[in-house]
Design a protein around this motif. Structure first.
Motif, short mmCIF file in Angstrom:
data_model
loop_
_atom_site.label_atom_id
_atom_site.label_comp_id
_atom_site.label_asym_id
_atom_site.label_seq_id
_atom_site.Cartn_x
_atom_site.Cartn_y
_atom_site.Cartn_z
N ALA A 121 0.84 -1.20 0.00
CA ALA A 121 0.00 0.00 0.00
C ALA A 121 0.88 1.24 0.00
CB ALA A 121 -0.92 0.00 1.22
N GLN A 122 0.42 2.26 -0.71
CA GLN A 122 1.10 3.56 -0.71
C GLN A 122 0.51 4.40 0.43
OE1 GLN A 122 3.71 4.46 -2.82
NE2 GLN A 122 3.58 2.27 -3.32
N LEU A 123 1.37 4.76 1.37
CA LEU A 123 0.91 5.48 2.56
C LEU A 123 1.64 6.81 2.70
CD1 LEU A 123 0.88 2.57 5.20
CD2 LEU A 123 -0.97 3.30 3.68
N GLU A 124 0.90 7.81 3.14
CA GLU A 124 1.50 9.10 3.52
C GLU A 124 1.53 9.15 5.04
OE1 GLU A 124 -0.35 12.46 1.73
OE2 GLU A 124 0.02 11.76 -0.33
N ILE A 125 2.74 9.22 5.59
CA ILE A 125 2.94 9.11 7.03
C ILE A 125 3.33 10.47 7.60
CG2 ILE A 125 4.22 7.89 8.84
CD1 ILE A 125 4.86 5.77 6.61
N THR A 130 11.86 13.98 15.92
CA THR A 130 12.17 13.27 17.17
C THR A 130 11.48 11.91 17.26
OG1 THR A 130 10.35 14.44 18.27
CG2 THR A 130 12.55 15.41 18.45
N ASP A 131 10.67 11.55 16.26
CA ASP A 131 9.97 10.26 16.30
C ASP A 131 10.94 9.08 16.31
OD1 ASP A 131 7.48 11.36 16.45
OD2 ASP A 131 7.01 11.15 14.32
N ILE A 132 12.14 9.27 15.80
CA ILE A 132 13.09 8.17 15.75
C ILE A 132 13.43 7.64 17.14
CG2 ILE A 132 15.11 9.69 15.75
CD1 ILE A 132 16.47 7.67 13.86
N ARG A 169 8.07 0.12 14.86
CA ARG A 169 7.62 1.33 15.56
C ARG A 169 6.19 1.65 15.10
NH1 ARG A 169 13.09 2.88 14.23
NH2 ARG A 169 14.32 3.42 16.09
N PRO A 170 5.44 2.36 15.95
CA PRO A 170 4.08 2.74 15.55
C PRO A 170 4.10 4.03 14.72
CG PRO A 170 4.46 3.42 17.81
CD PRO A 170 5.72 2.71 17.37
N TYR A 171 3.27 4.06 13.68
CA TYR A 171 3.15 5.26 12.84
C TYR A 171 1.68 5.55 12.57
CZ TYR A 171 8.14 4.53 11.98
OH TYR A 171 9.50 4.35 12.15
N THR A 172 1.44 6.79 12.14
CA THR A 172 0.08 7.23 11.81
C THR A 172 0.11 7.90 10.45
OG1 THR A 172 -0.39 7.64 14.16
CG2 THR A 172 -1.89 8.63 12.56
N ARG A 176 -5.11 9.15 9.41
CA ARG A 176 -5.30 8.61 10.75
C ARG A 176 -5.39 7.08 10.81
NH1 ARG A 176 -6.36 12.61 14.30
NH2 ARG A 176 -7.34 11.21 15.80
N VAL A 177 -4.72 6.40 9.92
CA VAL A 177 -4.57 4.95 10.01
C VAL A 177 -3.27 4.66 10.76
CG1 VAL A 177 -4.27 2.79 8.73
CG2 VAL A 177 -5.88 4.54 7.91
N GLN A 178 -3.32 3.74 11.72
CA GLN A 178 -2.14 3.42 12.53
C GLN A 178 -1.68 1.99 12.24
OE1 GLN A 178 -3.47 4.35 16.53
NE2 GLN A 178 -2.60 6.41 16.39
N PHE A 179 -0.36 1.80 12.33
CA PHE A 179 0.23 0.49 12.00
C PHE A 179 1.64 0.44 12.58
CE2 PHE A 179 1.30 3.55 8.80
CZ PHE A 179 2.62 3.29 8.46
N LEU A 180 2.24 -0.75 12.54
CA LEU A 180 3.63 -0.95 12.97
C LEU A 180 4.49 -1.23 11.73
CD1 LEU A 180 3.03 -3.32 16.03
CD2 LEU A 180 3.46 -0.85 16.09
N ALA A 181 5.69 -0.65 11.72
CA ALA A 181 6.57 -0.85 10.56
C ALA A 181 8.03 -0.69 10.97
CB ALA A 181 6.22 0.13 9.45
N ALA A 182 8.90 -1.29 10.18
CA ALA A 182 10.35 -1.18 10.37
C ALA A 182 10.97 -0.65 9.08
CB ALA A 182 10.95 -2.54 10.72
N GLY A 183 12.19 -0.08 9.21
CA GLY A 183 12.96 0.34 8.04
C GLY A 183 12.79 1.78 7.62
#
Length: 244
Positions: A121-125, A130-132, A169-172, A176-183
């Motif tokens: 999926a193409q997502l705009e995050i 400081t989120d790192i 890590r959690p992202y939004t 306003r869709v939330q998910f976990l992702a790496a990289g």
């Protein structure tokens, strides 16, 4: 003593006593009428005061004191109380609605699109620089070798090493869709100087599975938020920064 004819012939001599008597009679009659009028005038206030006394007695019999204020009608008091209660409920309801709206959390990962493992999926995050270091999750579960930074709220990951490509890590997203992702932070678009304000990146998200009820933290000093839903987990690639 002899009376001369001159005396007998003087005008008004014989009539004087009679006139005085008439004057006395007239005065007597006037005094009688005046006395009668005075008696009538004295009786008038007495008669006029009788209704007032009767009214006062009736009020005292009913238990009301002279000069006391009339009591307000009960229905007027109850009507005012009812309006006050309605206004109070409106204010409380409005405040509760405002707190619920401004304090709500974004929708969880499963509240958005229904992805399957292997979907892209193409997502705009939406991000800040400081989120790192602020974003983290906890769960003892792994998905395709990827895992959270913590196994529990108080214990870091102990099952091997972790780098950005394996650390979830959690992202939004901007919708306003939330998910976990790496990289994400290994992408070239995120390795340079980052904006000091909030910005967005567009990435390809590869779905690899779900983490069951993870704990989420949006700040390194914030509290853990234990979620009751399952979150999608996967990897991010081909990221491009979107001009703010």
């Amino acid at each position: 003593m002899a009376t001369s004819s001159e005396d007998r012939d003087r005008p008004g001599t014989d009539d004087a006593p009679s006139d005085e008597a008439d004057a006395q009679d007239t005065k007597t009659d006037g005094d009688g009428e005046s006395g009668t009028a005075s008696g009538a005038d004295a009786a008038a206030p007495e008669r006029a005061s009788r209704p007032a006394k009767a009214a006062g007695a009736a009020r005292r019999a009913a238990g009301r004191k002279p000069g006391a204020r009339p009591r307000a009608a009960p229905h007027a008091q109850s009507g005012s109380l009812g309006k006050s209660m309605i206004l109070f409920l409106i204010i409380v309801g409005g405040l509760a609605g405002a707190f619920a709206y401004f304090g709500r959390e974004p929708a969880g990962g499963t509240a958005g699109p229904r992805w399957k493992t292997g979907d892209k999926a193409q997502l705009e995050i939406t991000l800040v620089s400081t989120d790192i270091k602020d974003l983290a999750c906890w769960s003892p579960q792994e998905v395709n070798g990827r895992h959270c930074a913590f196994e529990s709220p108080t214990k870091g990951w102990s099952k091997g090493t972790a780098d950005d490509k394996t650390l979830l890590r959690p992202y939004t997203t901007t919708d306003r869709v939330q998910f976990l992702a790496a990289g994400l932070w290994s992408e070239p678009a995120l390795t340079g100087t980052l904006p000091s304000t909030r910005f967005a990146v567009k990435c390809t998200y590869t779905v690899e599975g779900k983490i069951k009820r993870p704990g989420i933290r949006w700040s390194s000093e914030g509290a853990w938020l234990d979620r009751s839903d399952d979150w999608y987990a996967g990897s991010l690639s081909d990221c491009k920064r979107i001009t703010p």
